[in-house]
Design an enzyme around this catalytic site. Sequence first.
Site, mmCIF file in Angstrom:
data_model
loop_
_atom_site.group_PDB
_atom_site.id
_atom_site.type_symbol
_atom_site.label_atom_id
_atom_site.label_comp_id
_atom_site.label_asym_id
_atom_site.label_seq_id
_atom_site.Cartn_x
_atom_site.Cartn_y
_atom_site.Cartn_z
ATOM 1 N N LYS A 1 1.077 -1.534 -0.536
ATOM 2 C CA LYS A 1 -0.321 -0.170 0.134
ATOM 3 C C LYS A 1 0.812 1.094 -0.120
ATOM 4 C CE LYS A 1 -1.625 1.709 3.857
ATOM 5 N NZ LYS A 1 -1.360 2.768 3.904
ATOM 6 N N ASN A 2 1.744 1.321 0.925
ATOM 7 C CA ASN A 2 2.487 2.637 1.063
ATOM 8 C C ASN A 2 4.070 3.067 0.069
ATOM 9 O OD1 ASN A 2 0.894 3.569 3.270
ATOM 10 N ND2 ASN A 2 2.724 2.882 4.315
ATOM 11 N N ARG B 1 -4.401 10.853 4.340
ATOM 12 C CA ARG B 1 -3.784 12.157 4.676
ATOM 13 C C ARG B 1 -2.828 11.379 3.046
ATOM 14 N NH1 ARG B 1 -1.306 13.698 7.860
ATOM 15 N NH2 ARG B 1 0.998 12.760 6.971
ATOM 16 N N CYS C 1 -4.816 11.374 13.256
ATOM 17 C CA CYS C 1 -5.380 10.241 12.355
ATOM 18 C C CYS C 1 -5.631 10.285 14.154
ATOM 19 C CB CYS C 1 -4.180 10.304 12.504
ATOM 20 S SG CYS C 1 -2.675 9.821 12.930
ATOM 21 N N ARG D 1 -0.265 15.295 12.954
ATOM 22 C CA ARG D 1 0.365 14.223 11.756
ATOM 23 C C ARG D 1 1.100 15.660 10.815
ATOM 24 N NH1 ARG D 1 -1.076 9.194 10.412
ATOM 25 N NH2 ARG D 1 0.549 9.006 9.289
ATOM 26 N N ASP E 1 4.484 0.415 12.327
ATOM 27 C CA ASP E 1 3.465 -0.120 11.520
ATOM 28 C C ASP E 1 3.756 -1.606 11.866
ATOM 29 O OD1 ASP E 1 3.611 1.897 8.136
ATOM 30 O OD2 ASP E 1 2.485 2.163 10.146
ATOM 31 N N ILE F 1 8.542 6.796 16.864
ATOM 32 C CA ILE F 1 7.869 7.589 14.949
ATOM 33 C C ILE F 1 6.969 8.526 16.121
ATOM 34 C CG2 ILE F 1 7.262 7.790 13.190
ATOM 35 C CD1 ILE F 1 9.875 6.606 13.732
ATOM 36 N N ARG G 1 -8.362 -0.640 4.799
ATOM 37 C CA ARG G 1 -7.731 0.271 3.881
ATOM 38 C C ARG G 1 -6.193 0.353 3.355
ATOM 39 N NH1 ARG G 1 -7.395 5.847 7.010
ATOM 40 N NH2 ARG G 1 -5.810 5.800 5.027
#
Length: 419
Positions: free
Chosen positions: A22-23, A92, A116, A121, A306, A328, A398
Amino acid sequence: MDRFVIEGPTKLAGEVRCSGAKNAVLPLMAAALLSRGVSEIGNVPDLRDVRTFMRLLEILGARCHLEGGDLTIDTTAVTGVEAPYDLVKTMRASIYVLGPLLAYGGEARVSLPGGCAWGPRPVNLHLGGLERLGAKVQLEAGFIHTTAPDGGLQGGSFRFEPSSVGATCNVLMAATLAAGRTELSNCAIEPEVTQLGRALVAAGARIDGLGTPTLVIQGVGELDPIRHRVIPDRIEAGTFLCAAALTGGDVVVRDCVPAHLESALAALGDMGCLLDVGTDFVRLQAPERLRAVEIVTRPYPAFPTDMQAQFMAAACVAEGVSHLTETIYPDRFTHTAELRRLGAEIRLDGATATIVGVPVLEGAPVMATDLRASAALVLAGAAARGTTTVDRVYHIDRGYERIEAKLNALGARIRRENV
Ligand code: EPZ
């Protein structure tokens, strides 16, 4: 709104294939705006965020088609410059259109992304980097309005502090069409960023230093459309390995890139899992009971934020006391309260969670709050004794393609209900 009803405990066993990342696909989709023509992206997962980004590109005038993992984006008729609030508030990553629209057409208006589930963010690095390329940035009525100087963006130097995946992608895309030389330092080196750079080079961009924190870009007059195949999703792969570990299972994750998972594999080894690492697969055999673990999240190649929630779920049933420190996003602990509802013993001290492992979790109704937190709750539900219901699974849709189908194929008992 859908929810999952999960029966446990189940031991996961068998093989599962990793989807495209996805990223990685989202910035590649934005990069299609750096040219006019038909971009073709392969191994694209059919995710809620991908569909949302397709809608955004269509609002700008592109035509998108996704079938069987192949995505085409025809930007020939793109004239729009605005990413609307009702779309940006759901994703985002919409901010990725800022750099390409500005670099190609000289103007972009993107609704200011909100926060979020786990806090603010910021986007100051995105904007600061673009300003260093000559962009004029104005915040007006909740929108970021950027314009390029008459001669277009000009090369410049910028340092990201802290390193930022999104800002590196955004400014890198803009720099490919900025006149002259751009030097970007302290860049994010996540595989998804490096992949974007490689795709841009294949489209005609001139970028040196890919895979390192310093990128030097020589602007070019125009780029060809993107032609690229998306790398496997390292976070999905890690999530499935974590599921195997948590449920005491034996799972092979295929079509992944183990080299992108080293820090997560090291943590799973520390927890007592037996790992067989191939070129494009990882087999994980879980121990009778996991050992406690110490994890600190940091930028790649360190342990990824993540996967923090998923590993917290695993630590909940490990032998001993684990510590997870989130550097993070220090507030990324919304899953903690939900895991406690399943019987987990977790204490938060600032950015560090202390987890005292319990022998077994007990099923209960819980609520998803964000993408990776919901994955953690699904994994915990598969291991828990009894029935766990996870509400608001649109969060998980998502970023995970058919997660219940993939986990059920491994022996999980997850039913999706529309409520
Ligand atoms: C990307 O978000 C990922 N999203 C996130 O994955 C991931 O958690 C994050 O990188 C970190 O790896 C996508 O790729 C679509 P950052 P991004 O900019 O780019 C600070 C998921 O679950 N920062 O690398 O937004 C920021 O506050 C999602 O798939 C600024 O200060 O993250 C954070 O502390 C969740 N100013 C740090 O940098 C800025 O302008 C790293 O954030 C931008 C970021």
